[in-house]
Enzyme design. Structure first.
Site, short mmCIF file in Angstrom:
data_model
loop_
_atom_site.label_atom_id
_atom_site.label_comp_id
_atom_site.label_asym_id
_atom_site.label_seq_id
_atom_site.Cartn_x
_atom_site.Cartn_y
_atom_site.Cartn_z
N LYS A 1 0.39 -1.13 0.23
CA LYS A 1 0.05 -0.27 0.30
C LYS A 1 0.71 1.69 0.31
O LYS A 1 0.67 1.73 -0.81
CB LYS A 1 -0.80 -0.14 0.96
N GLU B 1 10.23 -4.64 4.55
CA GLU B 1 10.72 -6.30 4.27
C GLU B 1 10.47 -6.26 2.29
O GLU B 1 11.03 -6.71 2.01
CB GLU B 1 9.25 -6.72 4.84
N GLY C 1 -5.02 -1.43 4.73
CA GLY C 1 -3.92 -3.08 4.39
C GLY C 1 -5.12 -4.36 4.49
O GLY C 1 -4.39 -4.95 4.09
N ARG C 2 -5.00 -4.28 5.80
CA ARG C 2 -5.88 -5.29 6.71
C ARG C 2 -7.25 -6.02 5.52
O ARG C 2 -8.01 -6.91 6.37
CB ARG C 2 -6.16 -5.81 7.38
N GLU D 1 -5.05 -6.22 15.15
CA GLU D 1 -4.07 -4.95 14.54
C GLU D 1 -5.63 -4.21 14.80
O GLU D 1 -5.15 -3.07 14.42
CB GLU D 1 -4.12 -5.09 12.57
N HIS E 1 -5.86 -32.92 18.04
CA HIS E 1 -5.43 -34.20 18.56
C HIS E 1 -3.69 -32.99 19.08
O HIS E 1 -3.10 -33.51 19.41
CB HIS E 1 -4.88 -34.68 17.67
N LYS F 1 9.36 -0.82 14.41
CA LYS F 1 10.02 -0.68 12.72
C LYS F 1 11.40 0.12 12.96
O LYS F 1 12.29 0.71 12.34
CB LYS F 1 8.97 0.13 11.84
O1 F6P Z 1 3.18 -2.63 9.67
C1 F6P Z 1 1.29 -3.07 9.44
C2 F6P Z 1 1.22 -2.39 8.14
O2 F6P Z 1 1.25 -0.97 7.98
C3 F6P Z 1 0.24 -3.72 8.02
O3 F6P Z 1 -0.97 -2.26 8.56
C4 F6P Z 1 -0.03 -3.68 6.19
O4 F6P Z 1 -0.86 -4.44 5.84
C5 F6P Z 1 1.60 -3.71 5.65
O5 F6P Z 1 2.02 -3.43 7.32
C6 F6P Z 1 2.09 -3.58 5.15
O6 F6P Z 1 2.00 -2.77 4.35
P1 F6P Z 1 2.60 -1.96 3.13
O7 F6P Z 1 1.27 -2.44 2.28
O8 F6P Z 1 2.35 -0.48 2.93
O9 F6P Z 1 3.13 -2.70 2.49
#
Ligand code: F6P
Length: 561
Positions: free
Chosen positions: A220, A226, A284-285, A370, A401, A525
């Site tokens: 987003k 990452e 995002g979620r 979240e 189990h 972060k």
């Molecule tokens: O760090 C949390 C977050 O902002 C989530 O809310 C989001 O889904 C994820 O990181 C990834 O964010 P992006 O889509 O901006 O890479």
């Protein structure tokens, strides 16, 4: 601001009535409630689209439900719901509308963001045409990749799409791709990479031919460390694999982006002509039904993707229009609050009896935790009541189990959702046909055992004597919701996800928290960025506490630095 914001939820008469009711109710005996009331199961079952949802095995009476619905009315859950659907900026800490429901609105719907009409006022343009324009572009692109028309730098067709994203840009599409495997193309495989741990990318790229690999970089913000790190490494792998004549044009054949941030996409080196857009009013979620689902769409095809969107929309409409007493997300949310606040339940288990839903609990962890893992209310005041539960679970029957022992006989109350389907997704070979009835027999048996247990008398009647009796006795009265659907189709998956999205919404509304921001993930972060130079360059990082400084020193020693 709702009434809870004005007076504090725990000072509202409706809250006190519930607390008093809980005290008076004492230990609810589900055996007794069912025995006394032959209509209980029917009365406490609702339908939302294809979902048959049985709430009757909950520790509630009709009075409990009435009081919970009073609480929902007093906290104006439906008012906030309507504001969300209308495009009001209910995500106040980020000053954003919350319009994931627009992502699955039909082509002729009209939805506008309030406050986007210029100078921060009025209403903006209808967002639905833009949503469908992107869906159409995604569809055309997905078809080109699926048919082999979209070729890589060397002219070969794409065999694997690797989605690079994390959190909401990974969990939803990865969960849905696994859930809908039987619908997926066998010509193009989809893989997902999220973790900055290099082993994730390493394993995802194992055995792939760069000439036949396409990357979808999904983010987003397009600033998530990452994702950007993985995308850079993937690009290096691609260029190295394609050989010396591969250039930026080659990258364009093998990289597309999904983002709200065109400037960062361009800065990364992806042609914005290969970018699929979404908007800041999609959290995002809450985004896998936006362009974030591009890799999923390549996998399952545009028609199935649209069926999934239609499923979401069915439950959106249910949530928007069903009367409170028959409104599934509202009831699910309120029941969660009942256990959270008045039974000290700390967690909530989601137990899908479908192996294809293996990633569903992990997806719901982000959606729920979240969203509602907050401890200040909308005005920044500390809340005095419990908020979001710990969400967890794995598919049945495996969990039976492993940890079901605690569900049945442990000291903790764990409300659980049992999710099952009348028919298996895939046409299984004749040899496997009996499996499904056995699977579902287990689901029904677990709901029964959790609710009704086994009394000491029943244990003794089986010939068990003396000290063993208490060990073999089940107290029962462990609450479950059973969700039964005809089959795990794309539409049913959409319905299930929307059900949980709105359940989370309801709880956030009652608790008077902002379910749509996620400031709590920021600190880690920032600190990671600060610590990293100490690991890589041995830089002096000021302000490290003694524990972290010692750990960093030991890490460097072990790394031979
Ligand atoms: O760090 C949390 C977050 O902002 C989530 O809310 C989001 O889904 C994820 O990181 C990834 O964010 P992006 O889509 O901006 O890479």
């Amino acid at each position: 601001m709702n009434a809870a914001g004005r007076t504090g939820l725990d000072r509202m008469p409706e809250w006190h009535d519930l607390a008093k009711h809980r005290e008076e109710l004492g230990e609810v005996d589900l055996r007794e409630l069912f025995a006394k009331d032959p209509g209980r199961a029917e009365r406490h079952t609702v339908r939302a689209g294809d979902l048959h949802i049985d709430f009757s095995k909950h520790l509630i009476t009709d009075e409990t439900l009435r009081l919970l619905l009073d609480l929902a009315a007093a906290t104006d859950v439906t008012g906030l719901r309507d504001a969300m659907f209308r495009g009001e900026r209910i995500n106040t800490t980020e000053d954003r509308a919350v319009l994931h429901t627009a992502l699955r609105a039909p082509r002729d719907a009209e939805i506008r963001v309030v406050g986007d009409g210029g100078d921060g006022g009025g209403v903006g343009e209808n967002v639905v045409p833009a949503v469908h324009a992107v869906l159409d572009r995604m569809g055309a692109f997905a078809e080109r990749v699926r048919s082999g028309e979209w070729t890589g730098h060397t002219g070969r067709r794409i065999r694997t799409v690797v989605n690079i994203g994390i959190g909401g840009s990974d969990l939803g599409p990865a969960m849905a791709y696994e859930a809908l495997r039987p619908y997926a193309s066998r010509e193009v495989a989809i893989r997902f990479v999220s973790n900055v741990d290099g082993s994730d990318l390493h394993e995802a790229l194992r055995g792939l031919d760069p000439a036949e690999t396409l990357f979808v970089v999904a983010s987003k913000t397009f600033t998530t460390i990452e994702t950007i790190t993985n995308a850079r490494s993937a690009r290096a792998w691609l260029l190295e694999g394609l050989g010396p004549d591969a250039d930026e044009e080659a990258v364009a054949r093998h990289f597309v982006a999904v983002s709200t941030n065109a400037a960062e996409v361009a800065a990364f080196g992806i042609d914005t002509a290969n970018m699929f857009e979404f908007w800041d009013w999609v959290g995002g979620r809450y985004s896998y039904d936006s362009a974030i689902g591009l890799a999923l769409m390549v996998g399952i095809g545009p028609d199935n993707f649209h069926d999934m969107l239609a499923g979401f929309h069915t439950v959106d409409e249910h949530f928007r229009t069903a009367p409170p007493a028959a409104n599934a997300p509202l009831l699910m949310g309120l029941l969660g609050i009942w256990y959270n606040a008045f039974h000290d339940a700390q967690s909530h288990a989601v137990l899908p009896y479908s192996h294809y839903l293996g990633k569903f609990p992990a997806y719901l962890q982000q959606l729920d935790m979240e969203s509602n893992g907050k401890s200040v209310d909308r005005d920044g005041e500390p809340v005095r009541w419990q908020t979001g539960p710990i969400v967890w679970g794995t598919p049945g029957t495996n969990g039976q189990h492993a940890y079901y022992q605690l569900l049945h006989q442990g000291t903790k109350l764990v409300p659980a959702d049992l999710i099952g389907f009348a028919r298996p997704v895939a046409e299984l070979s004749p040899r496997l046909r009996d499996h499904h009835d056995l699977l579902m027999a287990n689901l029904f048996a677990q709901g029964q055992a959790l609710a009704f247990g086994k009394t000491a008398e029943e244990v003794r009647a089986e010939g068990v004597t003396g000290e063993l009796v208490p060990h073999r006795t089940f107290r029962g009265n462990r609450p479950t919701t059973t969700i039964l659907a005809p089959r795990l189709t794309p539409s049913v998956l959409g319905q299930l996800v929307a059900l949980y999205e709105h359940k989370v919404f309801v709880q956030g509304a009652v608790w008077n928290i902002d379910s749509f921001d996620q400031w709590g993930v920021e600190l880690g972060k920032v600190l990671a960025k600060r610590v990293e130079p100490a690991l890589t360059e041995g830089a002096e990082v000021s302000g490290l506490d003694a524990s972290t400084a010692a750990l960093v020193a030991r890490y460097r020693e072990l790394r031979g630095r």
